[in-house]
Design a protein around this motif. Structure first.
Motif, PDB file in Angstrom:
ATOM      1  N   VAL A  94       5.768  -2.753  -7.688  1.00  0.00           N
ATOM      2  CA  VAL A  94       6.749  -3.293  -6.740  1.00  0.00           C
ATOM      3  C   VAL A  94       6.706  -2.488  -5.442  1.00  0.00           C
ATOM      4  O   VAL A  94       6.691  -3.042  -4.337  1.00  0.00           O
ATOM      5  CB  VAL A  94       8.166  -3.308  -7.351  1.00  0.00           C
ATOM      6  CG1 VAL A  94       9.215  -3.575  -6.302  1.00  0.00           C
ATOM      7  CG2 VAL A  94       8.244  -4.353  -8.457  1.00  0.00           C
ATOM      8  N   MET A  95       6.658  -1.162  -5.565  1.00  0.00           N
ATOM      9  CA  MET A  95       6.591  -0.316  -4.371  1.00  0.00           C
ATOM     10  C   MET A  95       5.273  -0.527  -3.618  1.00  0.00           C
ATOM     11  O   MET A  95       5.246  -0.506  -2.386  1.00  0.00           O
ATOM     12  CB  MET A  95       6.749   1.155  -4.745  1.00  0.00           C
ATOM     13  CG  MET A  95       8.120   1.527  -5.268  1.00  0.00           C
ATOM     14  SD  MET A  95       9.405   1.146  -4.055  1.00  0.00           S
ATOM     15  CE  MET A  95      10.447   0.089  -5.025  1.00  0.00           C
ATOM     16  N   ALA A  96       4.170  -0.734  -4.341  1.00  0.00           N
ATOM     17  CA  ALA A  96       2.879  -1.002  -3.692  1.00  0.00           C
ATOM     18  C   ALA A  96       2.919  -2.320  -2.923  1.00  0.00           C
ATOM     19  O   ALA A  96       2.367  -2.428  -1.821  1.00  0.00           O
ATOM     20  CB  ALA A  96       1.763  -1.027  -4.722  1.00  0.00           C
ATOM     21  N   ALA A  97       3.576  -3.319  -3.505  1.00  0.00           N
ATOM     22  CA  ALA A  97       3.694  -4.608  -2.814  1.00  0.00           C
ATOM     23  C   ALA A  97       4.532  -4.467  -1.545  1.00  0.00           C
ATOM     24  O   ALA A  97       4.165  -5.003  -0.493  1.00  0.00           O
ATOM     25  CB  ALA A  97       4.308  -5.652  -3.752  1.00  0.00           C
ATOM     26  N   ILE A  98       5.631  -3.739  -1.641  1.00  0.00           N
ATOM     27  CA  ILE A  98       6.477  -3.523  -0.457  1.00  0.00           C
ATOM     28  C   ILE A  98       5.702  -2.750   0.603  1.00  0.00           C
ATOM     29  O   ILE A  98       5.734  -3.089   1.790  1.00  0.00           O
ATOM     30  CB  ILE A  98       7.776  -2.789  -0.860  1.00  0.00           C
ATOM     31  CG1 ILE A  98       8.646  -3.714  -1.710  1.00  0.00           C
ATOM     32  CG2 ILE A  98       8.532  -2.310   0.374  1.00  0.00           C
ATOM     33  CD1 ILE A  98       9.829  -3.024  -2.352  1.00  0.00           C
ATOM     34  N   SER A  99       4.990  -1.716   0.192  1.00  0.00           N
ATOM     35  CA  SER A  99       4.198  -0.906   1.121  1.00  0.00           C
ATOM     36  C   SER A  99       3.108  -1.741   1.783  1.00  0.00           C
ATOM     37  O   SER A  99       2.884  -1.645   2.995  1.00  0.00           O
ATOM     38  CB  SER A  99       3.583   0.269   0.374  1.00  0.00           C
ATOM     39  OG  SER A  99       2.737   1.005   1.213  1.00  0.00           O
ATOM     40  N   GLY A 100       2.427  -2.558   0.997  1.00  0.00           N
ATOM     41  CA  GLY A 100       1.374  -3.415   1.548  1.00  0.00           C
ATOM     42  C   GLY A 100       1.918  -4.409   2.548  1.00  0.00           C
ATOM     43  O   GLY A 100       1.298  -4.678   3.582  1.00  0.00           O
ATOM     44  N   TYR A 101       3.094  -4.941   2.259  1.00  0.00           N
ATOM     45  CA  TYR A 101       3.709  -5.910   3.167  1.00  0.00           C
ATOM     46  C   TYR A 101       4.149  -5.245   4.467  1.00  0.00           C
ATOM     47  O   TYR A 101       3.900  -5.760   5.562  1.00  0.00           O
ATOM     48  CB  TYR A 101       4.906  -6.580   2.480  1.00  0.00           C
ATOM     49  CG  TYR A 101       5.597  -7.587   3.354  1.00  0.00           C
ATOM     50  CD1 TYR A 101       5.050  -8.847   3.538  1.00  0.00           C
ATOM     51  CD2 TYR A 101       6.781  -7.283   4.009  1.00  0.00           C
ATOM     52  CE1 TYR A 101       5.663  -9.783   4.347  1.00  0.00           C
ATOM     53  CE2 TYR A 101       7.406  -8.203   4.822  1.00  0.00           C
ATOM     54  CZ  TYR A 101       6.845  -9.455   4.996  1.00  0.00           C
ATOM     55  OH  TYR A 101       7.452 -10.372   5.801  1.00  0.00           O
ATOM     56  N   LEU A 102       4.785  -4.084   4.344  1.00  0.00           N
ATOM     57  CA  LEU A 102       5.327  -3.416   5.524  1.00  0.00           C
ATOM     58  C   LEU A 102       4.277  -2.662   6.338  1.00  0.00           C
ATOM     59  O   LEU A 102       4.551  -2.246   7.464  1.00  0.00           O
ATOM     60  CB  LEU A 102       6.439  -2.452   5.115  1.00  0.00           C
ATOM     61  CG  LEU A 102       7.686  -3.109   4.521  1.00  0.00           C
ATOM     62  CD1 LEU A 102       8.691  -2.058   4.103  1.00  0.00           C
ATOM     63  CD2 LEU A 102       8.305  -4.081   5.514  1.00  0.00           C
ATOM     64  N   SER A 103       3.080  -2.495   5.812  1.00  0.00           N
ATOM     65  CA  SER A 103       2.043  -1.768   6.536  1.00  0.00           C
ATOM     66  C   SER A 103       1.406  -2.589   7.650  1.00  0.00           C
ATOM     67  O   SER A 103       0.559  -2.099   8.371  1.00  0.00           O
ATOM     68  CB  SER A 103       0.955  -1.301   5.573  1.00  0.00           C
ATOM     69  OG  SER A 103       0.224  -2.410   5.105  1.00  0.00           O
ATOM     70  N   GLY A 104       1.813  -3.820   7.754  1.00  0.00           N
ATOM     71  CA  GLY A 104       1.267  -4.684   8.785  1.00  0.00           C
ATOM     72  C   GLY A 104       0.316  -5.731   8.245  1.00  0.00           C
ATOM     73  O   GLY A 104      -0.143  -6.590   8.978  1.00  0.00           O
ATOM     74  N   ASP A 105      -0.003  -5.650   6.959  1.00  0.00           N
ATOM     75  CA  ASP A 105      -0.902  -6.634   6.360  1.00  0.00           C
ATOM     76  C   ASP A 105      -0.162  -7.891   5.919  1.00  0.00           C
ATOM     77  O   ASP A 105      -0.792  -8.877   5.545  1.00  0.00           O
ATOM     78  CB  ASP A 105      -1.630  -6.032   5.157  1.00  0.00           C
ATOM     79  CG  ASP A 105      -2.629  -4.971   5.563  1.00  0.00           C
ATOM     80  OD1 ASP A 105      -3.110  -5.033   6.713  1.00  0.00           O
ATOM     81  OD2 ASP A 105      -2.919  -4.087   4.747  1.00  0.00           O
ATOM     82  N   GLY A 106       1.156  -7.842   5.914  1.00  0.00           N
ATOM     83  CA  GLY A 106       1.951  -9.003   5.538  1.00  0.00           C
ATOM     84  C   GLY A 106       1.761  -9.378   4.080  1.00  0.00           C
ATOM     85  O   GLY A 106       1.590  -8.524   3.217  1.00  0.00           O
ATOM     86  N   VAL A 107       1.758 -10.677   3.812  1.00  0.00           N
ATOM     87  CA  VAL A 107       1.656 -11.184   2.446  1.00  0.00           C
ATOM     88  C   VAL A 107       0.287 -10.845   1.850  1.00  0.00           C
ATOM     89  O   VAL A 107       0.169 -10.593   0.648  1.00  0.00           O
ATOM     90  CB  VAL A 107       1.905 -12.710   2.425  1.00  0.00           C
ATOM     91  CG1 VAL A 107       1.694 -13.282   1.035  1.00  0.00           C
ATOM     92  CG2 VAL A 107       3.295 -13.016   2.931  1.00  0.00           C
ATOM     93  N   LYS A 108      -0.735 -10.775   2.700  1.00  0.00           N
ATOM     94  CA  LYS A 108      -2.081 -10.433   2.223  1.00  0.00           C
ATOM     95  C   LYS A 108      -2.095  -9.041   1.597  1.00  0.00           C
ATOM     96  O   LYS A 108      -2.744  -8.828   0.571  1.00  0.00           O
ATOM     97  CB  LYS A 108      -3.048 -10.493   3.394  1.00  0.00           C
ATOM     98  CG  LYS A 108      -4.462 -10.163   3.061  1.00  0.00           C
ATOM     99  CD  LYS A 108      -5.328 -10.247   4.310  1.00  0.00           C
ATOM    100  CE  LYS A 108      -6.684  -9.641   4.054  1.00  0.00           C
ATOM    101  NZ  LYS A 108      -7.474  -9.600   5.294  1.00  0.00           N
ATOM    102  N   GLY A 109      -1.382  -8.088   2.177  1.00  0.00           N
ATOM    103  CA  GLY A 109      -1.339  -6.730   1.647  1.00  0.00           C
ATOM    104  C   GLY A 109      -0.522  -6.608   0.377  1.00  0.00           C
ATOM    105  O   GLY A 109      -0.735  -5.704  -0.423  1.00  0.00           O
ATOM    106  N   ALA A 110       0.415  -7.503   0.187  1.00  0.00           N
ATOM    107  CA  ALA A 110       1.271  -7.462  -0.996  1.00  0.00           C
ATOM    108  C   ALA A 110       0.722  -8.310  -2.139  1.00  0.00           C
ATOM    109  O   ALA A 110       1.220  -8.217  -3.258  1.00  0.00           O
ATOM    110  CB  ALA A 110       2.677  -7.944  -0.632  1.00  0.00           C
TER     111      ALA A 110
END
Length: 72
Positions: free
Chosen positions: A23-39
């Protein structure tokens, strides 16, 4: 821990830890600027972990109360 036989209580904690981490990795991926692709990948893995958790055979689940109340 999830792949070893036995240790039902530790498996419960391992599933919880993996869930929190994903869950934290998904939030981090989303907030890092990659959006839904990062999550996306952490969420896909989280779904696989959830399927693994809910489809366990009954003999690999904790049954009843693990800890007795004080004075019982």
């Amino acid at each position: 821990m999830l792949l070893l036989p036995g240790f039902a209580l530790l498996k419960e904690w391992a599933y919880a830890g993996v869930t929190f981490a994903l869950v934290m990795a998904a939030i981090s991926g989303y907030l890092s600027g990659d959006g839904v692709k990062g999550a996306g990948l952490p969420l896909v893995i989280l779904v696989l972990v959830a399927v693994s958790y809910f489809t366990r055979p009954p003999n690999r689940r904790l049954v009843g109360e693990t800890f007795a109340p004080a004075g019982a």
